[in-house]
Design an enzyme around this catalytic site. Structure first.
Site, PDB file in Angstrom:
ATOM      1  N   GLY A   1       0.686  -1.170   0.036  1.00 41.96           N
ATOM      2  CA  GLY A   1      -0.064  -0.011  -0.008  1.00 41.96           C
ATOM      3  C   GLY A   1       0.757   1.299  -0.078  1.00 41.96           C
TER       4      GLY A   1
ATOM      5  N   SER B   1       1.850   3.184  -2.365  1.00 44.08           N
ATOM      6  CA  SER B   1       1.909   3.796  -3.437  1.00 44.08           C
ATOM      7  C   SER B   1       0.986   5.074  -3.270  1.00 44.08           C
ATOM      8  CB  SER B   1       1.423   3.328  -4.944  1.00 44.08           C
ATOM      9  OG  SER B   1       0.013   2.950  -4.627  1.00 44.08           O
ATOM     10  N   SER B   2       0.226   5.260  -2.075  1.00 44.63           N
ATOM     11  CA  SER B   2      -0.762   6.319  -1.857  1.00 44.63           C
ATOM     12  C   SER B   2      -0.773   6.429  -0.337  1.00 44.63           C
ATOM     13  CB  SER B   2      -2.173   5.819  -2.446  1.00 44.63           C
ATOM     14  OG  SER B   2      -3.191   6.533  -2.139  1.00 44.63           O
ATOM     15  N   GLY B   3      -1.502   7.626   0.113  1.00 43.38           N
ATOM     16  CA  GLY B   3      -2.134   7.724   1.479  1.00 43.38           C
ATOM     17  C   GLY B   3      -1.014   7.477   2.645  1.00 43.38           C
TER      18      GLY B   3
ATOM     19  N   ARG C   1      -1.026  -2.459  -6.667  1.00 41.45           N
ATOM     20  CA  ARG C   1      -1.491  -2.941  -7.937  1.00 41.45           C
ATOM     21  C   ARG C   1      -1.056  -1.953  -8.947  1.00 41.45           C
ATOM     22  NH1 ARG C   1      -7.500  -3.579  -5.810  1.00 41.45           N
ATOM     23  NH2 ARG C   1      -6.680  -1.663  -5.034  1.00 41.45           N
TER      24      ARG C   1
ATOM     25  N   LYS D   1       0.945   4.372 -10.415  1.00 41.64           N
ATOM     26  CA  LYS D   1       0.681   5.073  -9.150  1.00 41.64           C
ATOM     27  C   LYS D   1       2.066   4.446  -8.365  1.00 41.64           C
ATOM     28  CE  LYS D   1      -2.874   4.311  -6.336  1.00 41.64           C
ATOM     29  NZ  LYS D   1      -4.122   3.901  -5.861  1.00 41.64           N
TER      30      LYS D   1
ATOM     31  N   ASP E   1      -1.476  -8.133  -6.203  1.00 40.41           N
ATOM     32  CA  ASP E   1      -2.615  -7.884  -5.398  1.00 40.41           C
ATOM     33  C   ASP E   1      -2.080  -8.643  -4.160  1.00 40.41           C
ATOM     34  OD1 ASP E   1      -6.129  -8.254  -5.899  1.00 40.41           O
ATOM     35  OD2 ASP E   1      -4.829  -8.318  -4.144  1.00 40.41           O
TER      36      ASP E   1
ATOM     37  N   SER F   1      -4.024  -1.199  11.212  1.00 39.79           N
ATOM     38  CA  SER F   1      -5.502  -1.474  11.443  1.00 39.79           C
ATOM     39  C   SER F   1      -6.176   0.108  11.373  1.00 39.79           C
ATOM     40  CB  SER F   1      -5.408  -2.212  12.905  1.00 39.79           C
ATOM     41  OG  SER F   1      -6.969  -2.154  13.160  1.00 39.79           O
TER      42      SER F   1
ATOM     43  N   TYR G   1     -16.154  -3.221   7.494  1.00 39.41           N
ATOM     44  CA  TYR G   1     -14.576  -2.763   7.729  1.00 39.41           C
ATOM     45  C   TYR G   1     -14.163  -3.062   8.908  1.00 39.41           C
ATOM     46  CZ  TYR G   1     -10.882   0.681   7.847  1.00 39.41           C
ATOM     47  OH  TYR G   1      -9.576   1.245   7.922  1.00 39.41           O
TER      48      TYR G   1
ATOM     49  N   LYS H   1     -10.555  -5.106  10.365  1.00 40.61           N
ATOM     50  CA  LYS H   1      -9.518  -4.509  11.198  1.00 40.61           C
ATOM     51  C   LYS H   1      -9.418  -5.324  12.575  1.00 40.61           C
ATOM     52  CE  LYS H   1      -8.017  -1.826   7.992  1.00 40.61           C
ATOM     53  NZ  LYS H   1      -6.478  -1.689   7.622  1.00 40.61           N
TER      54      LYS H   1
END
Ligand code: NDP
Ligand code: VSD
Length: 338
Positions: free
Chosen positions: A39, A41-43, A64, A68, A93, A172, A186, A190
């Protein structure tokens, strides 16, 4: 009597501060370390990659979308502190097929060496009333948010155990500490990370490998923007009581806790209180953390049956109040140095 208790509390807290480093793990040196960020590539993941890179780490970004990833690589590379550092991108993925994830991480280790720290940040959120959520989304969120953290961890754990060192981080959420309206798909995905982290930590502690579970509040990322498009008002109002953080602020806390080997990582006073009242049987990595959790639980318990009953306080109340006193001293010091 109160003076005696106060003197005892101060002496007790000072003693704890002196012996606390004896039980905390040796911090991981990020300079030259290989950090894998799923994860990334962002945020929050990208912010964690930047934070590790500015401390001298070598980074593998996992996500994925290749465009990005390349964009994120360029952004992370701006924070190099020496000309040896490298950012490698790999597209997979994380929730699809374990063997694919295993092969990708094997190649990453052939390029940049064994993984010193794995950050499981890839994930997605989705909110909506229980009966409004597409049934398939319950499975999808479990796959991405839970299995998408199991697979990379499984792929690196053997090497970490052989080397008798490593850090494993699970991102989490505060929604992984408290179930909320609108998060029936969701929150469980978590909460599951906590069960995984606590069980895994018990197994790998003897190998000098430390696990950290991060519980961020709402954080200003493309993921949050996407989620907010369809979020029920109730969910929005509850979530916003914890405020909205910036990714770099969250990343700094998460990386600091992971490097220190702290099991719990939470952001801000709300997060700190939430972590204390939902601590359950999570491992504590410092005596003071354990004491503060005890105090908050005592306070929470005592509030339920009135903190100062008119009869003589029981020994439990005296120690509860002493712990509370110690905790307030410690939390005051903690918040002061923030
Ligand atoms: N933002 C927030 O308010 C909070 C977020 N979190 C958690 O933090 C994590 C990151 O969230 P955030 O930064 O907001 O999200 P973003 O949507 O901004 O970033 C998500 C990242 O994960 C990657 N990703 C998503 N699914 C997969 C997959 N199946 N395989 C590989 N990579 C994947 C995305 O890349 P790509 O799509 O190209 O695969 C992207 O790099 C999530 O686990 C989220 O639950 C926790 C608390 C608060
Ligand atoms: C006694 C102490 C109480 C402290 C108050 C806590 C109130 C609960 C706040 C829950 C916030 C949930 C945020 C979820 C963020 C997230 O994971 C999504 N945005 C994903 O994108």
């Amino acid at each position: 009597m109160l003076l005696v208790v106060a003197a005892f509390v101060v002496a007790f807290v000072l003693l704890l501060y002196m012996i606390s480093p004896l039980i905390s793990p040796k911090p991981l040196k990020l300079n030259g370390a290989h950090v894998v960020v799923t994860g990334g590539s962002s945020g929050i993941g990208k912010a964690i990659a930047v934070e590790c890179y500015r401390q001298g780490a070598f980074i593998t970004l996992v996500a994925r979308d290749e465009a990005k990833l390349l964009q994120a690589k360029k952004e992370v590379e701006k924070f190099a502190i020496n000309d040896k550092q490298v950012v490698v991108c790999t597209s997979v993925d994380v929730s699809s097929d374990y063997h694919e994830v295993e092969s990708v991480l094997k190649q990453a280790q052939e390029k940049l060496g064994p993984v010193d720290m794995l950050v499981n940040c890839a994930g997605t959120s989705l909110s909506g009333k229980f009966e409004d959520v597409e049934v398939d989304n319950f499975r999808k969120l479990m796959e991405v948010n839970y299995l998408g953290s199991v697979y990379p961890t499984r792929a690196v754990i053997t090497t970490m155990k052989e080397r008798r060192m490593g850090r494993i981080m699970f991102v989490s959420s505060q929604a992984g500490q408290i179930g909320l309206f609108g998060y029936t798909a969701y929150s469980p995905s978590k909460f599951a990370l906590r069960g995984l982290a606590e069980s895994l930590q018990m197994e790998i502690k003897p190998y000098n490998i430390y696990v950290t579970v991060a519980y961020p509040p709402d954080t200003d990322t493309p993921g949050l923007a996407e989620e907010n498009r369809t979020k029920p008002l109730e969910t929005k109002l509850i979530s916003e009581t914890s405020g909205v953080c910036q990714p770099d602020q969250v990343a700094k806390v998460i990386v600091r806790d992971a490097v220190q080997g702290n099991f719990n990582s939470s952001v801000g006073p709300d997060g700190y209180m939430l972590a204390a009242v939902t601590c359950g049987m999570s491992p504590v990595t410092s005596i003071t953390e354990g004491l503060q959790q005890d105090a908050f639980v005592q306070l929470y318990d005592r509030q339920r049956d009135s903190l100062f009953s008119c009869s003589w306080p029981s020994i439990k109340t005296v120690f509860g109040v002493a712990a509370l006193g110690a905790a307030s001293l410690t939390i005051g010091a903690y918040l002061a140095q923030k």
